[in-house]
Design a protein around this motif. Structure first.
Motif, PDB file in Angstrom:
ATOM      1  N   PRO A   1       0.815  -1.229   0.000  1.00 26.91           N
ATOM      2  CA  PRO A   1       0.000   0.000   0.000  1.00 26.91           C
ATOM      3  C   PRO A   1       0.840   1.267   0.000  1.00 26.91           C
ATOM      4  CG  PRO A   1      -0.871  -1.599   1.570  1.00 26.91           C
ATOM      5  CD  PRO A   1       0.431  -2.146   1.088  1.00 26.91           C
ATOM      6  N   ARG A   2       2.052   1.198   0.528  1.00 25.43           N
ATOM      7  CA  ARG A   2       2.907   2.385   0.584  1.00 25.43           C
ATOM      8  C   ARG A   2       3.407   2.791  -0.810  1.00 25.43           C
ATOM      9  NH1 ARG A   2       6.331  -0.316   5.421  1.00 25.43           N
ATOM     10  NH2 ARG A   2       5.710  -2.109   4.135  1.00 25.43           N
ATOM     11  N   LEU A   3       3.266   1.894  -1.768  1.00 26.23           N
ATOM     12  CA  LEU A   3       3.680   2.178  -3.148  1.00 26.23           C
ATOM     13  C   LEU A   3       2.485   2.491  -4.039  1.00 26.23           C
ATOM     14  CD1 LEU A   3       6.297  -0.712  -3.549  1.00 26.23           C
ATOM     15  CD2 LEU A   3       6.744   1.681  -2.996  1.00 26.23           C
ATOM     16  N   SER A   4       1.314   2.668  -3.430  1.00 28.50           N
ATOM     17  CA  SER A   4       0.089   2.919  -4.183  1.00 28.50           C
ATOM     18  C   SER A   4       0.225   4.170  -5.051  1.00 28.50           C
ATOM     19  CB  SER A   4      -1.084   3.084  -3.221  1.00 28.50           C
ATOM     20  OG  SER A   4      -2.271   3.364  -3.926  1.00 28.50           O
ATOM     21  N   GLY A   5      -0.175   4.048  -6.310  1.00 24.71           N
ATOM     22  CA  GLY A   5      -0.106   5.163  -7.260  1.00 24.71           C
ATOM     23  C   GLY A   5       1.099   5.103  -8.164  1.00 24.71           C
ATOM     24  N   ALA A   6       2.045   4.222  -7.858  1.00 23.06           N
ATOM     25  CA  ALA A   6       3.234   4.072  -8.714  1.00 23.06           C
ATOM     26  C   ALA A   6       3.077   2.830  -9.582  1.00 23.06           C
ATOM     27  CB  ALA A   6       4.493   3.963  -7.864  1.00 23.06           C
TER      28      ALA A   6
ATOM     29  N   ALA B   1       2.401   7.115  -3.169  1.00 20.67           N
ATOM     30  CA  ALA B   1       3.771   6.994  -3.681  1.00 20.67           C
ATOM     31  C   ALA B   1       4.369   8.361  -3.956  1.00 20.67           C
ATOM     32  CB  ALA B   1       3.789   6.135  -4.943  1.00 20.67           C
ATOM     33  N   ALA B   2       3.544   9.271  -4.509  1.00 22.04           N
ATOM     34  CA  ALA B   2       4.028  10.627  -4.779  1.00 22.04           C
ATOM     35  C   ALA B   2       4.348  11.358  -3.481  1.00 22.04           C
ATOM     36  CB  ALA B   2       2.995  11.399  -5.588  1.00 22.04           C
TER      37      ALA B   2
END
Length: 479
Positions: free
Chosen positions: A394-399, A427-428
């Protein structure tokens, strides 16, 4: 006297043709070396060089002209135009946004070559690097006509691109079976080097299956000593039957490409180029097979510990669950020394081999396990093209993560590419940017996309990524 055989007459014709070249050069040199002096006027016999016979012993002198009359209309010049914005602040994003009015437009133009391989549909093969980033592409035919080209698709990792043109009376080159090429076969290169106009050079096949050319992706090159210079890229390499055996793509010169040709030219085999083209026409993407393993080079220390006589091969360090390698029976500690009979010297050779195979391809592996030979059979599975960060952690969501271009890997970079980052995503907020290269993670080592998935998919309590951005490395904690 017995009449000469056909082979003897042909040999005599070739010998005389070669001897004429030497005679002409010698005559010119002698004329330059001899001091000038007056001679009385007298009748002069016409030199033999002005009366070169059209045939010797009833056999015509050899010439490539009839074949080239069929081939050259199918080879085109490719001109590209690209408009770029140049800022006095270079690549600094802050100042470029603050002072956009100081940026200026700059027009970049380049010239290459292409080959018409389908006259009915107007399909033209060329190199990806010839048209990469172009805003406008035009094609000039051998008869002087210039037409706009439509981009169909390209594959950067094999440097193959396909375009479409619309024009009447096009000529196409038939494709040969490049797998039948042998070292020593005569070949002819056709293209537009240095923008001087369509040019023909000839030579022989110096080697086949070359895969150690710096700065290029997946490789299975034909090497030739036919002159290939800047502007020849994307042009045709043909056999003496006028059939396409390769797409000229690169020349090697330690002093740089503008220094000219030194007899080290490389071409993409026509079989490989056609396979890539058919995939691009069918779906716009190229699918590749993989064993689903990680490997490392075998050095003297590893060879000794694994009971190998020679320090070569790709040592298996990890086999992913559910992969083709696991199903084939590969285990960590195995050393792959050949695949489908092709010698495997190191990890890069194995990766190159896999990258040129299709998904579902059958592969026979020669393996050394505890120093003893073992043969295994594998059916490759499709190499993943990209992964969504949300599916990993989940910490990489959006990448969105993708495999690194093979040119980057051959430049010594290992990891995965951040292909996209959604604005406002987690992610951003964590600092990831499009174009970043993830080199390592606190969750464990990896070298490619499957390894990255296996590493961060465990969702560790703390996740820190080591990033390469703009030539600089740093760390990003993922919150």
């Amino acid at each position: 006297m017995r009449p000469m055989s056909h082979a003897s007459r042909t040999l005599l014709a070739l010998t005389l043709a070669a001897a004429f070249g030497g005679f002409a050069a010698t005559a010119l040199r002698d004329g330059l070396d001899r001091p000038a002096h007056a001679e009385p006027a007298m009748p002069v016999a016409v030199p033999a060089v002005t009366a070169l016979p059209t045939a010797v012993a009833g056999q015509p002198l050899p010439s490539l002209a009839p074949m080239l009359e069929r081939v050259t209309p199918a080879v085109v010049s490719v001109r590209t135009r690209q408009v770029v914005r140049v800022s006095p602040f270079g690549d600094d994003p802050f100042f470029r946004r603050m002072f956009p009015e100081l940026s200026q437009q700059q027009l970049n133009q380049s010239l290459g070559s292409g080959v018409i391989i389908d006259a009915k549909n107007g399909y033209v093969l060329t190199n990806h690097h010839v048209i990469e980033g172009a805003d406008d592409v035009t094609v000039t035919l051998a008869d002087g006509r210039t037409v706009k080209a439509e981009f169909v698709g390209s594959d950067p990792d094999t440097d193959v691109a396909v375009m479409r043109i619309q024009a009447d009376n096009l000529t196409a080159i038939p494709l040969a079976d490049s797998d039948r090429l042998r070292v020593g076969d005569f070949v002819v290169a056709v293209g537009n080097p240095f923008a001087v106009g369509q040019t023909v050079t000839s030579g022989i096949v110096s080697a086949v299956g070359r895969s150690n050319v710096p700065g290029v992706g997946y490789q299975n090159f034909i090497q030739t000593d036919a002159s290939i210079n800047p502007g020849n890229s994307g042009g045709a390499l043909v056999n003496l039957n006028g059939e396409l055996v390769g797409i000229n793509t690169a020349s090697f010169n330690p002093r740089g490409s503008m220094a000219g040709n030194i007899g080290l030219g490389f071409a993409i085999p026509s079989d490989l180029a056609e396979n890539v083209m058919q995939q691009l026409l069918a779906g716009g993407v190229v699918r590749r097979g993989t064993l689903g393993i990680e490997t490392q080079d075998v050095d003297e220390r590893i060879a000794s510990s694994l009971g190998l006589d020679v320090a070569r091969g790709a040592a298996v360090t990890r086999v992913y669950a559910g992969s083709a390698g696991e199903k084939a029976g590969l285990e960590p500690g195995d050393v792959i020394v050949a695949a489908n009979g092709q010698r495997i010297d190191d990890s890069e050779t194995l990766r190159n081999f896999q990258g040129l195979q299709a998904p579902d391809a059958k592969v026979a592996l020669d393996v050394r396990r505890a120093g003893k030979p073992l043969q295994l059979s594998a059916t490759l599975r499709e190499q993943p093209r990209a992964l969504d960060g949300n599916a990993l952690d989940p910490r990489l969501s959006g990448a969105r993560f993708a495999e690194l271009p093979e040119t980057a890997r051959r430049g010594g970079i290992s990891g995965v590419l951040v292909a996209e980052v959604a604005r406002g995503s987690r992610a951003a907020s964590n600092g990831l940017r499009e174009g970043d290269v993830v080199l390592a993670a606190s969750s464990g080592g990896f070298s490619d996309l499957p390894g990255f998935r296996a590493s961060v998919g465990k969702q560790p309590a703390q996740l820190v990524l080591r990033i390469l951005r703009g030539g600089r490395q740093g760390t990003l904690p993922m919150q």
